[in-house]
Design a protein around this motif. Structure first.
Motif, PDB file in Angstrom:
ATOM      1  N   GLY A  12      68.200  28.717  67.677  1.00  0.00           N
ATOM      2  CA  GLY A  12      67.759  27.374  68.030  1.00  0.00           C
ATOM      3  C   GLY A  12      66.265  27.161  67.904  1.00  0.00           C
ATOM      4  N   ILE A  13      65.537  28.185  67.502  1.00  0.00           N
ATOM      5  CA  ILE A  13      64.085  28.050  67.349  1.00  0.00           C
ATOM      6  C   ILE A  13      63.758  27.561  65.940  1.00  0.00           C
ATOM      7  N   LEU A  14      64.434  28.156  64.961  1.00  0.00           N
ATOM      8  CA  LEU A  14      64.229  27.789  63.565  1.00  0.00           C
ATOM      9  C   LEU A  14      65.489  27.153  63.000  1.00  0.00           C
ATOM     10  N   ASP A  15      65.297  26.291  62.045  1.00  0.00           N
ATOM     11  CA  ASP A  15      66.399  25.647  61.352  1.00  0.00           C
ATOM     12  C   ASP A  15      66.609  26.366  60.017  1.00  0.00           C
ATOM     13  N   HIS A  35      69.623  34.097  58.051  1.00  0.00           N
ATOM     14  CA  HIS A  35      69.792  34.149  59.501  1.00  0.00           C
ATOM     15  C   HIS A  35      69.213  35.459  60.050  1.00  0.00           C
ATOM     16  N   ARG A  36      69.505  36.572  59.413  1.00  0.00           N
ATOM     17  CA  ARG A  36      68.960  37.868  59.859  1.00  0.00           C
ATOM     18  C   ARG A  36      67.441  37.891  59.770  1.00  0.00           C
ATOM     19  N   MET A  37      66.881  37.319  58.721  1.00  0.00           N
ATOM     20  CA  MET A  37      65.425  37.278  58.574  1.00  0.00           C
ATOM     21  C   MET A  37      64.788  36.397  59.646  1.00  0.00           C
ATOM     22  N   MET A  38      65.454  35.293  59.998  1.00  0.00           N
ATOM     23  CA  MET A  38      64.939  34.418  61.052  1.00  0.00           C
ATOM     24  C   MET A  38      64.916  35.152  62.390  1.00  0.00           C
ATOM     25  N   VAL A  39      65.995  35.837  62.727  1.00  0.00           N
ATOM     26  CA  VAL A  39      66.058  36.599  63.977  1.00  0.00           C
ATOM     27  C   VAL A  39      64.980  37.681  63.976  1.00  0.00           C
ATOM     28  N   SER A  40      64.821  38.378  62.860  1.00  0.00           N
ATOM     29  CA  SER A  40      63.800  39.436  62.772  1.00  0.00           C
ATOM     30  C   SER A  40      62.398  38.881  62.966  1.00  0.00           C
ATOM     31  N   ALA A  41      62.108  37.729  62.357  1.00  0.00           N
ATOM     32  CA  ALA A  41      60.773  37.135  62.497  1.00  0.00           C
ATOM     33  C   ALA A  41      60.507  36.718  63.937  1.00  0.00           C
ATOM     34  N   ILE A  42      61.515  36.174  64.599  1.00  0.00           N
ATOM     35  CA  ILE A  42      61.350  35.744  65.995  1.00  0.00           C
ATOM     36  C   ILE A  42      61.088  36.945  66.898  1.00  0.00           C
ATOM     37  N   ILE A  43      61.879  37.990  66.752  1.00  0.00           N
ATOM     38  CA  ILE A  43      61.688  39.192  67.576  1.00  0.00           C
ATOM     39  C   ILE A  43      60.336  39.836  67.275  1.00  0.00           C
ATOM     40  N   GLU A  44      59.963  39.879  66.000  1.00  0.00           N
ATOM     41  CA  GLU A  44      58.662  40.435  65.607  1.00  0.00           C
ATOM     42  C   GLU A  44      57.524  39.666  66.289  1.00  0.00           C
ATOM     43  N   ALA A 139      54.520  29.606  61.570  1.00  0.00           N
ATOM     44  CA  ALA A 139      54.255  31.031  61.342  1.00  0.00           C
ATOM     45  C   ALA A 139      55.557  31.801  61.148  1.00  0.00           C
ATOM     46  N   LEU A 140      56.571  31.454  61.942  1.00  0.00           N
ATOM     47  CA  LEU A 140      57.871  32.114  61.802  1.00  0.00           C
ATOM     48  C   LEU A 140      58.477  31.825  60.430  1.00  0.00           C
ATOM     49  N   LEU A 141      58.408  30.583  59.985  1.00  0.00           N
ATOM     50  CA  LEU A 141      58.929  30.233  58.666  1.00  0.00           C
ATOM     51  C   LEU A 141      58.198  31.006  57.571  1.00  0.00           C
ATOM     52  N   ASP A 142      56.897  31.158  57.736  1.00  0.00           N
ATOM     53  CA  ASP A 142      56.117  31.889  56.742  1.00  0.00           C
ATOM     54  C   ASP A 142      56.533  33.364  56.704  1.00  0.00           C
ATOM     55  N   GLN A 143      56.829  33.925  57.873  1.00  0.00           N
ATOM     56  CA  GLN A 143      57.260  35.324  57.916  1.00  0.00           C
ATOM     57  C   GLN A 143      58.651  35.486  57.303  1.00  0.00           C
ATOM     58  N   VAL A 144      59.522  34.514  57.532  1.00  0.00           N
ATOM     59  CA  VAL A 144      60.853  34.560  56.911  1.00  0.00           C
ATOM     60  C   VAL A 144      60.696  34.547  55.394  1.00  0.00           C
ATOM     61  N   ALA A 145      59.830  33.698  54.868  1.00  0.00           N
ATOM     62  CA  ALA A 145      59.594  33.647  53.421  1.00  0.00           C
ATOM     63  C   ALA A 145      59.043  34.979  52.915  1.00  0.00           C
TER      64      ALA A 145
END
Length: 177
Positions: A12-15, A35-44, A139-145
């Motif tokens: 629910g943080i990132l779309d 989805h896995r990359m989004m979760v990883s970026a959030i935890i990171e 920042a999270l979106l940039d890390q996912v990319a």
């Protein structure tokens, strides 16, 4: 000091569509990986900056009262100082004050009985992804990319923190003694 996140919400943080658009990806063939990359970026980010994005309970356990009585709460931001609970030697303890802010602290008053201290509180920006500051979501979106661009990399040095992620999340990072 032992710090435990009693619950960690990372959805629910990132779309998903925003993340794919930021990485310039069309279609849904890599949704699971995104989805896995989004979760990883959030935890990171949460671990990198010692913070919580969405409201989560945190428990801090100390062997004894610090000599100066001050306990820097390790995960911020503090949601509500009225929802800080302290137990000393297994008994409720309410002789403390809280310094609010991005890096909150608890001040235990004298006299404080000897014994282990357990502090529980709620950290996070809110209950919804919209409560997370826009710069952090970017920042999270940039890390996912960055994760997407480095997928399948043989050289571990190519998988790193995005410079934008490190700079933006770094502004929220606390300095610890």
């Amino acid at each position: 000091m032992i710090t435990t996140r009693l619950e960690r919400r990372v959805t629910g943080i990132l779309d998903l569509e925003d993340a794919k658009r930021h990485a310039r990806v069309d279609g849904d063939y890599e949704d699971f990986d995104f989805h896995r990359m989004m979760v990883s970026a959030i935890i990171e980010a949460e671990d990198y900056a010692s913070m919580a994005f969405l409201s989560q309970a945190v428990r801090v356990t100390l062997d004894a009262r610090p000599s100066d009585g001050k306990v820097a709460l390790p995960i911020g931001p503090l949601r509500d100082w009225t929802e800080v609970f302290v137990m000393v030697a297994g008994e409720d303890y309410d002789h403390f004050t809280v310094t609010e802010g991005q890096r909150p602290a608890l001040h235990l008053d004298w006299p404080c009985p000897p014994g282990p201290i357990v502090i529980e509180y709620f950290a996070g920006f809110g209950h919804d992804g919209a409560d997370v500051p826009e710069d952090l979501r970017h920042a999270l979106l940039d890390q996912v990319a960055a994760y997407y661009d480095a997928r399948g990399a043989v050289n571990r040095s190519t998988v790193a923190l995005s410079p934008h992620f490190a700079r933006i999340v770094g502004r929220y990072r606390g300095v610890r003694a």
